[in-house]
Write a protein that holds these residues in place. Structure first.
Motif: not given
Length: 136
Positions: A70, A88, A90-91, A94-98
């Motif tokens: 990550f 934050v 990121f996967s 970079g296609k998913k974030s939380w």
């Protein structure tokens, strides 16, 4: 006779108007109409420093957790880092974030934390660690 028809028609019309006024409303219907539509949109919006990513930040870090990689970053509202922060994750691709948005008013001790993006327990742990690391 005509007066009776008119009275019945008027009564039915008033009944229908009253029924429509007191009909049950559902949230999706209310949200789609003014003035509620704007109020709902404002509730879901974030401050500019968050939505435009214009905060004071630390360097991002590559981390591994749960067998995955990550990218983790942290920033805060300029001139108010003590009360407004965002972590934050990121996967790896970079296609998913939380995110974890932590805010408090100047007179409060505890932060109000809002978790963003529905993270699993591993990602939520990374978000909390980032917050803790930046609030020693």
């Amino acid at each position: 006779m005509r007066a009776n028809h008119l009275a019945v028609l008027t009564g039915v019309s008033l009944f229908l108007i009253a029924s429509a006024a007191s009909a049950e409303q559902y949230l999706p219907d209310v949200i789609s109409k003014d003035p509620y539509k704007n109020a709902y949109a404002q509730m879901l919006s974030f401050p500019d420093w968050v939505s435009k990513a214009q905060g004071t930040a630390t360097p991002v870090e590559k981390v591994s957790a749960g067998g995955k990689s990550f990218l983790v970053g942290h920033m805060c509202k300029p001139h108010d880092c003590a009360n407004n922060q965002l972590s934050v994750v990121f996967s790896a691709n970079g296609k998913k974030s939380w995110g974890l948005l932590a805010t408090r008013s100047a007179d409060e001790e505890a932060f109000t934390k809002q978790v963003l993006g529905n993270p699993d327990s591993i990602v939520e742990g990374l978000l909390n660690k980032s917050f803790s690391d930046n609030n020693p």
